[in-house]
Design a protein around this motif. Structure first.
Motif, short mmCIF file in Angstrom:
data_model
loop_
_atom_site.label_atom_id
_atom_site.label_comp_id
_atom_site.label_asym_id
_atom_site.label_seq_id
_atom_site.Cartn_x
_atom_site.Cartn_y
_atom_site.Cartn_z
N GLU A 1 -4.36 9.36 -3.12
CA GLU A 1 -5.44 8.39 -3.36
C GLU A 1 -5.11 7.57 -4.61
OE1 GLU A 1 -9.04 6.19 -3.11
OE2 GLU A 1 -7.87 7.27 -1.63
N PHE A 2 -4.60 8.24 -5.65
CA PHE A 2 -4.14 7.51 -6.84
C PHE A 2 -3.00 6.57 -6.47
CE2 PHE A 2 -0.82 7.17 -10.06
CZ PHE A 2 -1.49 6.38 -11.00
N MET A 3 -2.03 7.04 -5.68
CA MET A 3 -0.90 6.20 -5.29
C MET A 3 -1.37 5.00 -4.47
SD MET A 3 1.82 7.17 -6.70
CE MET A 3 2.87 6.02 -5.84
N ALA A 4 -2.35 5.21 -3.60
CA ALA A 4 -2.89 4.09 -2.81
C ALA A 4 -3.52 3.06 -3.74
CB ALA A 4 -3.89 4.60 -1.78
N TRP A 5 -4.32 3.54 -4.69
CA TRP A 5 -4.95 2.63 -5.65
C TRP A 5 -3.88 1.88 -6.46
CZ3 TRP A 5 -4.40 2.73 -10.95
CH2 TRP A 5 -5.22 1.86 -11.67
N PHE A 6 -2.93 2.62 -7.02
CA PHE A 6 -1.89 2.03 -7.86
C PHE A 6 -1.06 1.02 -7.07
CE2 PHE A 6 2.34 1.80 -9.65
CZ PHE A 6 2.09 1.61 -11.00
N THR A 7 -0.60 1.42 -5.88
CA THR A 7 0.21 0.53 -5.05
C THR A 7 -0.58 -0.70 -4.66
OG1 THR A 7 1.41 2.44 -4.18
CG2 THR A 7 1.59 0.41 -2.94
N HIS A 8 -1.84 -0.51 -4.30
CA HIS A 8 -2.68 -1.63 -3.88
C HIS A 8 -2.89 -2.61 -5.03
CE1 HIS A 8 -6.49 -2.87 -1.43
NE2 HIS A 8 -5.64 -3.87 -1.60
N LYS A 9 -3.19 -2.09 -6.21
CA LYS A 9 -3.50 -2.97 -7.35
C LYS A 9 -2.25 -3.63 -7.94
CE LYS A 9 -6.00 -3.30 -11.62
NZ LYS A 9 -7.20 -2.87 -12.30
N TYR A 10 -1.18 -2.88 -8.14
CA TYR A 10 -0.03 -3.38 -8.89
C TYR A 10 1.16 -3.81 -8.04
CZ TYR A 10 -2.63 -1.68 -12.84
OH TYR A 10 -3.62 -1.48 -13.78
N VAL A 11 1.23 -3.36 -6.80
CA VAL A 11 2.33 -3.75 -5.93
C VAL A 11 1.85 -4.75 -4.89
CG1 VAL A 11 4.10 -2.94 -4.31
CG2 VAL A 11 3.56 -1.58 -6.34
N MET A 12 0.83 -4.37 -4.11
CA MET A 12 0.33 -5.27 -3.07
C MET A 12 -0.30 -6.53 -3.65
SD MET A 12 -1.47 -2.63 -0.46
CE MET A 12 -0.61 -1.33 0.37
N HIS A 13 -1.04 -6.37 -4.73
CA HIS A 13 -1.64 -7.54 -5.38
C HIS A 13 -0.75 -8.01 -6.53
CE1 HIS A 13 -5.70 -8.08 -3.56
NE2 HIS A 13 -5.33 -6.92 -3.03
N GLY A 14 0.47 -7.56 -6.54
CA GLY A 14 1.45 -7.94 -7.55
C GLY A 14 2.65 -8.57 -6.89
N PHE A 15 3.83 -7.97 -7.14
CA PHE A 15 5.08 -8.60 -6.71
C PHE A 15 5.31 -8.58 -5.20
CE2 PHE A 15 6.17 -4.20 -7.55
CZ PHE A 15 7.10 -3.88 -6.58
N LEU A 16 4.56 -7.78 -4.44
CA LEU A 16 4.69 -7.81 -2.97
C LEU A 16 3.46 -8.41 -2.30
CD1 LEU A 16 6.61 -4.50 -2.11
CD2 LEU A 16 7.46 -6.86 -2.16
N TRP A 17 2.80 -9.32 -3.00
CA TRP A 17 1.65 -10.03 -2.43
C TRP A 17 2.05 -10.75 -1.14
CZ3 TRP A 17 -3.32 -10.27 -2.07
CH2 TRP A 17 -3.94 -11.43 -1.63
N SER A 18 3.29 -11.19 -1.04
CA SER A 18 3.74 -11.90 0.16
C SER A 18 3.60 -11.03 1.42
CB SER A 18 5.19 -12.35 0.00
OG SER A 18 6.04 -11.23 -0.20
N LEU A 19 3.67 -9.71 1.26
CA LEU A 19 3.47 -8.81 2.41
C LEU A 19 2.00 -8.48 2.63
CD1 LEU A 19 6.34 -6.18 1.98
CD2 LEU A 19 6.21 -8.06 3.63
N HIS A 20 1.19 -8.57 1.59
CA HIS A 20 -0.21 -8.13 1.68
C HIS A 20 -1.19 -9.26 1.94
CE1 HIS A 20 -3.59 -5.45 0.97
NE2 HIS A 20 -4.03 -6.20 -0.02
N LYS A 21 -0.82 -10.49 1.62
CA LYS A 21 -1.81 -11.57 1.68
C LYS A 21 -2.33 -11.83 3.08
CE LYS A 21 1.51 -15.36 1.79
NZ LYS A 21 2.00 -16.51 1.05
N ASP A 22 -1.53 -11.54 4.11
CA ASP A 22 -2.05 -11.76 5.47
C ASP A 22 -3.18 -10.81 5.81
OD1 ASP A 22 -0.49 -9.44 5.83
OD2 ASP A 22 0.20 -10.07 7.81
N HIS A 23 -3.33 -9.76 5.04
CA HIS A 23 -4.44 -8.83 5.24
C HIS A 23 -5.75 -9.42 4.70
CE1 HIS A 23 -6.49 -5.09 5.88
NE2 HIS A 23 -6.84 -5.02 4.61
N HIS A 24 -5.66 -10.26 3.69
CA HIS A 24 -6.84 -10.91 3.12
C HIS A 24 -7.15 -12.24 3.79
CE1 HIS A 24 -7.85 -8.38 -0.41
NE2 HIS A 24 -6.62 -7.94 -0.22
N ARG A 25 -6.14 -12.90 4.26
CA ARG A 25 -6.29 -14.19 4.94
C ARG A 25 -5.68 -14.04 6.32
NH1 ARG A 25 -3.16 -17.22 0.33
NH2 ARG A 25 -4.51 -16.69 -1.41
N LYS A 26 -6.48 -14.06 7.33
CA LYS A 26 -5.96 -13.85 8.69
C LYS A 26 -5.21 -15.10 9.13
CE LYS A 26 -7.55 -9.77 9.09
NZ LYS A 26 -6.66 -8.70 8.77
#
Length: 150
Positions: free
Chosen positions: A18-43
């Protein structure tokens, strides 16, 4: 003794994820790998799959690698670590992809206090379409304020 230690490692790994999910989500997905995550926020795609699904693949590879180590080396800890990651992945997929985002049409009528709180927290997270100014990056454990009645 070994069974108790196995169970303890499994449970600790599940909770640590759960900590890893939070950390990865906040600092990786919303950080340097936003290019992989942004399609989840914008369809911005027509596919059932999202680029964001690559993160599931990463943790599946980690889990399978631990199973391999547990099977073919003396590192028996690989089994409870791998199963802890796998169990968290199943819980995350069930809550996030099935319950919240309805990728499969199940659990639509779940309306208990936990379901409402997690759904409300995730809705607040998706309120932000960009990678900045996000809130509530956890998944199974969210701030208490989302469980309060309005």
């Amino acid at each position: 003794m070994k069974v108790a230690l196995w169970i303890l490692i499994f449970l600790a790994t599940f909770c640590f994820m759960e900590f890893m999910a939070w950390f990865t989500h906040k600092y990786v997905m919303h950080g340097f790998l936003w290019s992989l995550h942004k399609d989840h926020h914008r369809k911005d795609h027509d596919s059932w799959f999202e680029r964001n699904d690559a993160f599931f693949i990463f943790y599946a590879i980690v889990s399978m690698s631990l199973f391999y180590l547990g099977s073919y080396t003396s590192f028996w800890y690989g089994w409870p670590l791998g199963f802890g990651i796998l169990a968290y992945g199943i819980a995350y997929f069930t809550v996030h992809d099935i319950f919240i985002h309805q990728r499969f049409k199940m659990f639509r009528n779940a309306n208990n206090w936990y379901a409402r709180g997690v759904r409300r927290a995730h809705k607040m997270h998706h309120k932000h379409l960009g990678k900045e100014d996000g809130e509530c990056f956890g998944m199974l454990v969210v701030p208490f304020k989302y469980f309060k009645r309005k």
